[in-house]
Design an enzyme around this catalytic site. Structure first.
Site, PDB file in Angstrom:
ATOM      1  N   HIS A 167     -74.297  74.249  26.693  1.00  0.00           N
ATOM      2  CA  HIS A 167     -75.079  73.050  26.388  1.00  0.00           C
ATOM      3  C   HIS A 167     -74.211  71.799  26.576  1.00  0.00           C
ATOM      4  CE1 HIS A 167     -77.936  70.682  23.735  1.00  0.00           C
ATOM      5  NE2 HIS A 167     -76.835  69.959  23.619  1.00  0.00           N
ATOM      6  N   GLU A 168     -73.016  71.841  26.071  1.00  0.00           N
ATOM      7  CA  GLU A 168     -72.126  70.687  26.200  1.00  0.00           C
ATOM      8  C   GLU A 168     -71.731  70.455  27.657  1.00  0.00           C
ATOM      9  OE1 GLU A 168     -71.924  68.716  23.901  1.00  0.00           O
ATOM     10  OE2 GLU A 168     -72.729  70.033  22.373  1.00  0.00           O
ATOM     11  N   HIS A 171     -74.194  68.474  29.481  1.00  0.00           N
ATOM     12  CA  HIS A 171     -74.020  67.029  29.283  1.00  0.00           C
ATOM     13  C   HIS A 171     -72.930  66.497  30.202  1.00  0.00           C
ATOM     14  CE1 HIS A 171     -76.804  66.523  26.100  1.00  0.00           C
ATOM     15  NE2 HIS A 171     -76.130  67.180  25.185  1.00  0.00           N
ATOM     16  N   GLU A 253     -81.418  66.256  25.444  1.00  0.00           N
ATOM     17  CA  GLU A 253     -81.105  67.461  24.671  1.00  0.00           C
ATOM     18  C   GLU A 253     -81.924  68.646  25.153  1.00  0.00           C
ATOM     19  OE1 GLU A 253     -78.626  67.868  22.679  1.00  0.00           O
ATOM     20  OE2 GLU A 253     -78.131  65.762  22.957  1.00  0.00           O
TER      21      GLU A 253
END
Lengths: 647, 197
Positions: A167-168, A171, A253
């Site tokens: 997930h990071e 980003h 997100e």
């Protein structure tokens, strides 16, 4: 998800944001101007100056100055690289050579993900917080950092942690961090207006008190009013700004969650992590006083408020797992079992002194059984544009092919230098090797040179792709160097490359890769990552690289064919003839690169794809091809996953 | 009236930004050298972990040198304590000086053992001993490198703190004390402890 397309979109979004920002500033100027004019109209003496340019000019100037300056300062601060954010949140850097199993596990997961996506391995910071949370910060993939809370490290199992890290990384790869930095800067600028107003009112009140004692009082009510106006406008502007930011952030997100599933092909990982947050008494809270400022950097809301930058947990879980039973696990009780599980997983049973180097995929990793099934070379273009499960496995199996000694060295700041030296030592010519050894000795010590000589044979035997993997392994260690150390290291590398008074292809590409990793860390955001030039206007420059790959990479007789195939994928209408070997020299490549780095992300993608077509033309990816493509990708600031290696 | 007001406001504003910038930079620089210290900690800790093994290996051969061995253990334990207190607050000059002193003692004690080991041929042939020496000397190198990085970070912090304008605000923002460089005096520590015998 695709790195290049997302980068392109992020740029579009930034444009819109800047436009919105200008509109907001104009509105603020208008409001202040109108209020002032109305105020001045009340006073017969000053009413002349109401609704006039004399009034408008200073107000416009003042507002632009305040908001602009504040925003710029904030953006400059946040653009200081991910390091700055992590450090101001109180993060403690996890040393790459740590021996603590929990920390080791995090580092390994981050490493795998970085190698699968082709981004340099980011430094990882540990936040001493109980809540389960994580963040990514930085300006570009090369200066990004990942932060993980203690709670996150202790309460999640390997798969869940992998989901969070994926997930990071989404980003990082999507350019969300830059978008976030700009958004925060703008909002800070607007909110700052209200602070200025507050200060003005304070000054006015205090001077009024002192003046009333002296018996004359004038002008202060105006100051109070101006202060009040600024205060209110700043607050209202900030309110709406935060709403917009929260809305944008929530969309990003969802995208990151979806990407995490795509990267790992394991929806249970990320949904499991979200559920454990839901079932945890400490939740995802961050206690640092700065948590509010950075809320949008995090994995999960750091604060609970109206301005939630993240969608509610159940909504996020449902998106990944539509028939979720609405039940959270009792995370508070989980800790102990996970702890032992992680000990087992990282293979750190009892080695007390010698740090056993790698645990990569753990013994009880369900994926392990499949690890050998993908020994076939991977199509190169598959590694463009972000990691997927196959890349991830590939990365794991590649890391396993490196020897434990080398991996340990890569994590030691003092010794990872030896890897670079050994890579650049010219073994074919004894006198040059001598000279190189001497220049290393000048700037370092005997032990370094001894170690370099010791690992030289092993380094020389490595596959081309593994050499680059080794460099990448070193990248998070390089961030431990102090500025003087980096400088002397860089000049040493340069002198090693120039020792034989010529630069070969490998040296050229290693130089590019090191430059990319170091310069971004030293001065993040100093150079624009991508430009606006289209592919069409740069066809000639592209042809030099396609030609170089065609000439050096495979059978020279097939160069024409290979080149044509690549060029066709680039552009069908125009044709640039295959340049001769002489025209594809390093000098020409260097010149072309500086032009190509100004292309848009999508143009870079097409170009890299065309390169891969040329390289794959004969079904074998040879070392020169890997070298050229690695060099290009680094110079164009494009992450490039593992390329197929000789089976 | 309005013009002077605006002029004052602008000046004030710029001053506020400068002060905020100084505050942030001070915090960042301090965090940076604290993070650099943890790299030294990793390396020193590794060294301290090696020493019991060394004693264990040497003990069988050097039965008569009990005092020397005990001195090493004691020095090691003391260095360990000093390391812990320094790592709690790497900005504290006293703690850093304490660590440097303890390291000097430990280096001296270790040097003694290695000098003594010269006269035990059996010990020289011991494979375990050779490995330990190798490990110790390479750790020494790593410590030196990490110490250089730490000292660079400390110097950057101290220099920034002493320049104008930060020098005005450093005290107010809680950066009154200079951070101390970590220097190991006594040459036996600067080089790897003499491991030749």
């Amino acid at each position: 998800m695709d790195f290049f397309a997302e980068q392109d979109k992020a740029r579009g979004k930034t444009k819109k944001l800047v436009l919105l920002f200008c509109l907001a500033v104009l509105c603020i100027i208008g409001c202040v101007y109108a209020l002032f004019s109305l105020l001045l109209l009340q006073d017969p003496e000053l009413s002349k100056s109401a609704w006039s340019f004399q009034l408008f000019a200073p107000i416009a100037l003042g507002v632009i100055l305040i908001v602009g300056l504040a925003s710029l300062c904030r953006i400059a601060f946040l653009s200081g690289g991910g390091k700055v954010v992590a450090e101001s949140l109180g993060g403690k850097l996890i040393q790459p050579n740590t021996s603590e199993p929990l920390e080791k596990r995090i580092l390994n997961l981050v490493e795998e993900m970085a190698i699968a996506s082709g981004a340099p391995v980011p430094p990882v910071y540990l936040l001493e917080e109980k809540g389960i949370n994580a963040f990514a910060a930085g300006y570009s993939p090369a200066d990004a950092v990942v932060g993980i809370t203690r709670g996150c490290a202790e309460k999640l199992n390997r798969d869940q942690l992998q989901g969070v890290i994926a997930h990071e990384f989404s980003h990082i790869l999507n350019g969300d961090m830059r978008l976030n930095i700009r958004l925060s800067g703008i909002i800070f600028g607007i909110i700052f207006l209200s602070r200025v107003g507050e200060i003005m009112m304070r000054i006015a009140f205090s001077s009024r008190r002192s003046r009333s004692r002296n018996g004359d009082g004038d002008g202060t009510p105006a100051l109070i009013l101006i202060g009040l106006v600024l205060f209110v406008i700043g607050l209202v502007g900030g309110f709406f700004g935060s709403l917009i930011r929260a809305a944008v952030s929530r969309q990003r997100e969802f995208l990151a969650d979806a990407s995490a599933v795509q990267f790992t092909r394991n929806p249970d990982g990320i949904s499991g992590a979200l559920k454990r947050i839901g079932g945890f008494s400490a939740g995802s809270q961050i206690k640092s006083s700065l948590a509010g400022d950075y809320s949008h950097f995090f994995f999960c809301s750091a604060l609970s408020s109206l301005f939630a930058t993240h969608p509610p947990l159940p909504v996020r879980i449902r998106k990944i797992e539509p028939n979720w039973s609405n039940q959270y696990p009792q995370t508070d009780k989980i800790s102990q079992t996970i702890e032992s599980d992680s000990m087992l997983a990282s293979g750190f049973a009892s080695s007390s002194v010698s740090v056993s180097p790698k645990d990569h995929p753990s013994e009880n990793d369900p994926n392990r059984s499949m690890k050998d099934s993908n020994a076939s070379p991977m199509p190169f273009h598959e590694s463009l544009g972000g990691p997927n499960q196959r890349n991830l496995r590939h990365a794991q199996s590649m890391i396993r092919r490196l020897s434990p000694t080398l991996l340990t060295l890569a994590k030691e700041p003092a010794q990872c230098r030896c890897i670079f030296f050994a890579l650049l030592f010219d073994s074919s010519n004894a006198s040059i090797l001598d000279q190189q050894a001497k220049s290393v000795l000048d700037l370092t010590d005997q032990a370094t040179i001894d170690l370099t000589i010791k690992i030289l044979p092993e380094i020389r035997q490595l596959d081309e792709e593994l050499k680059y993997l080794l460099i990448e392994e070193c990248s998070s260690t390089l961030s431990l160097f102090s500025e003087p150390q980096i400088k002397s290291f860089q000049s040493l590398i340069e002198s090693l490359i120039r020792a034989d008074e010529q630069i070969d292809l490998f040296e050229w590409s290693v130089q590019k890769v090191i430059q990319y990793q170091i310069s971004q860390k030293a001065t993040p955001g100093a150079k624009a990552l991508h430009g606006r030039t289209s592919l069409k206007s740069r066809l000639h420059d592209c042809s030099i690289f396609l030609g170089a790959i065609a000439h050096y990479g495979g059978n020279p007789e097939n160069a024409d064919q290979a080149y044509a195939k690549g060029f066709q994928s680039l552009e069908r209408s125009a044709v640039v003839q295959l340049p001769s070997v002489r025209q594809c020299g390093l000098a020409a490549m260097e010149e072309a690169l500086s032009e190509l780095s100004k292309m848009t992300p999508l143009a870079k993608r097409s170009f890299l794809e065309a390169c891969s077509k040329v390289a794959e033309h004969d079904g074998v990816i040879s070392p020169p091809e890997i070298q050229i493509i690695r060099g290009i990708a680094a110079a164009l600031s494009c992450p490039l996953g593992p390329i197929g290696y000789p089976a | 009236m309005l013009h002077t007001l605006i002029a004052v406001a602008v000046l004030l504003l710029i001053a506020v930004f400068v002060v905020i910038g100084i505050y942030n930079k001070l915090v960042t620089l301090r965090n940076r050298f604290e993070n650099a210290f943890s790299q030294i900690e990793v390396q020193l800790q590794r060294r301290y972990d090696l020493i019991p093994n060394l004693i264990e290996t040497v003990k069988g051969y050097m039965a008569h040198e009990k005092e020397t061995l005990e001195a090493v253990i004691q020095a090691r334990n003391q260095a360990q304590t000093k390391l812990e207190s320094a790592s709690r607050n790497p900005g504290d000059a006293g703690a850093i000086a304490g660590l440097a002193g303890a390291e000097g003692l430990l280096g001296g004690a270790l040097g003694k053992i290695f000098a003594l080991a010269e006269s035990y041929p059996d010990l020289k042939a011991n494979q375990n001993m050779a490995n330990l020496q190798e490990e110790l000397s390479s750790t020494e190198n790593k410590v030196a490198f990490a110490r250089q990085a730490f000292n660079d970070a400390v110097t950057a912090y101290n220099t920034y703190k002493q320049t104008f304008p930060p020098v005005i605000f450093a005290g107010t923002f809680g950066h009154s004390q200079n951070a101390a460089l970590l220097e190991f005096d006594g040459d036996e520590i600067k080089k790897a402890p003499k491991v030749r015998f």
